[in-house]
Design an enzyme around this catalytic site. Structure first.
Site, PDB file in Angstrom:
ATOM      1  N   CYS A 135     -16.552  45.576  10.221  1.00 24.36           N
ATOM      2  CA  CYS A 135     -16.050  46.755   9.276  1.00 24.36           C
ATOM      3  C   CYS A 135     -15.114  46.353   8.387  1.00 24.36           C
ATOM      4  O   CYS A 135     -15.183  46.851   7.148  1.00 24.36           O
ATOM      5  CB  CYS A 135     -15.467  47.869  10.070  1.00 24.36           C
ATOM      6  SG  CYS A 135     -14.348  47.199  11.459  1.00 24.36           S
ATOM      7  N   HIS A 247      -9.400  51.663   7.675  1.00 26.51           N
ATOM      8  CA  HIS A 247      -8.951  50.231   7.419  1.00 26.51           C
ATOM      9  C   HIS A 247      -8.514  50.071   6.088  1.00 26.51           C
ATOM     10  O   HIS A 247      -8.890  50.228   4.954  1.00 26.51           O
ATOM     11  CB  HIS A 247     -10.038  49.278   7.627  1.00 26.51           C
ATOM     12  CG  HIS A 247     -10.613  48.829   9.160  1.00 26.51           C
ATOM     13  ND1 HIS A 247      -9.957  49.670  10.244  1.00 26.51           N
ATOM     14  CD2 HIS A 247     -11.566  48.177   9.678  1.00 26.51           C
ATOM     15  CE1 HIS A 247     -10.526  49.271  11.262  1.00 26.51           C
ATOM     16  NE2 HIS A 247     -11.489  48.379  11.038  1.00 26.51           N
TER      17      HIS A 247
END
Ligand code: A2P
Length: 344
Positions: A135, A247
């Protein structure tokens, strides 16, 4: 006629997002199978806003029934079942790290290296497996691609601030329960994370390697090289923070050719999958809270790095369950469908 699609890990954080994303983006699916471990058989999961699927056991599933399988059930499960699916003629898009560095498995981010789908098909000697990157890598390479094309990125220094959902649903539960518990003076007992995650920051994601880096940090280096350019030097420091979804990355790049801040801003503004929000004022930047539930990679805080000849700094935020996982997988499936690569 649409595709028959299996989602493996359908009860998990990413698997649920895969089902949501397939439905939201109207992926041409005639049939969607939701698969998980046998303990979840019979459980119901949402497919879009108005449909519900009944979970079936992965170990009993016949992959000859599906043409595309989106896997997000961890590396061990992928290592066992992705080859079985591939051999049954089902094209696997795997979100785990199990196959990412295999030379005969494309590691794909559609905005960056969309060209390599055909090479993975069994009829071309491939294994019917395409890998989805980590990710943190996915959102980073989307931002780096236009800058690399224009200025040739030589070196990247990146510090990450990663959400707990990257470690799965039990990790999200751990943050929730610890946070609640701390208010009533409960003793904190970390289970998924190595230390208390609530109200804390843990500089440790995945296992430690011999050189002192963690495997998450190594993945960012190795995967960026594989997806974008093996000549790029990248050093990462990865930190888990008590955010559920989204994130964040502080990114410092050095390029071969000189670049202006204005040119960087313009290139990122025009890059597919990127939205620049950078007002140099209160609220003039994006935080993971705003990125959660969104598809884009958001860039803020663009500024020249005065300490090196050709350096730029920026802040990069994205929903790790979407661009970092489910969305990227569905975009790969869309490429397959658009190229009608299966000769249907
Ligand atoms: P289950 O819920 O039945 O355990 P997360 O990353 O959010 O923890 O989700 C992991 C997903 O992978 C879940 O859907 C989980 O199913 C599934 N999974 C994990 N191990 C297996 C396995 N051995 N066989 C099938 N599904 C698995």
């Amino acid at each position: 006629m649409g595709y028959k699609v299996a989602v493996v890990g359908a009860t998990g954080a990413v698997g649920r997002e895969m089902l949501q994303t397939l439905a939201e983006r109207n992926f041409p699916a005639d049939k969607v199978y939701a698969l998980a471990s046998s303990k979840s058989t019979g459980q119901e999961v949402s497919y879009g806003d108005d449909k519900v699927l009944t979970v079936e056991a992965l170990d009993k599933f016949d992959f000859a029934k599906a043409e595309i399988a989106l896997f997000s059930a961890g590396g061990d499960t992928a290592k066992t079942y992705a080859p079985i699916a591939g051999q049954a003629g089902c094209l696997v898009i795997d979100n785990s790290s199990a196959f990412r560095m295999d030379v005969d498995v494309p590691l794909m981010v559609p905005e960056v290296n969309p060209g390599s789908v055909a090479s993975c098909l069994t009829e071309n000697g491939g294994r019917n497996i395409i890998a989805n990157p980590n990710c943190s890598t996915a959102q980073l390479v989307v931002a780096l691609k236009p800058l690399h094309d224009a200025f040739m990125v030589k070196r990247v220094v990146v510090s990450t601030y990663q959400a707990v959902s990257g470690a799965g649903r039990p990790a999200m539960d751990e943050l929730f329960n610890q946070t609640k518990g701390i208010y009533v003076n409960d003793t904190v007992q970390p289970e998924i994370f190595t230390k208390q995650i609530a109200f804390n920051a843990i500089p440790h994601i995945d296992v430690f390697l011999d050189d002192g880096f963690t495997r998450e940090e190594w993945k960012m280096t190795a995967e960026t090289k594989k997806i974008l350019d093996p000549t790029i030097e990248l050093v990462a420091h990865c930190v888990r923070i008590p955010v559920f979804v989204g994130h964040s990355e502080a990114v410092f790049i050095e390029t071969e050719r000189p670049m202006t801040e204005k040119a960087v801003r313009n290139l990122l503004n025009e890059a597919p999958g990127v939205i620049v929000v950078d007002h140099r004022a209160n609220e003039g930047y994006v935080t993971p809270h705003e990125a959660a539930g969104e598809d884009a990679v958001y860039i803020s805080r663009i500024r020249q790095d005065p300490t090196v000849p050709n350096g730029m700094v920026f802040w990069c935020v994205s929903d790790n369950l979407r661009k970092g996982a489910a969305l990227n997988s569905v975009q790969i499936a869309e490429l397959i469908a658009a190229q009608d690569i299966r000769g249907r």
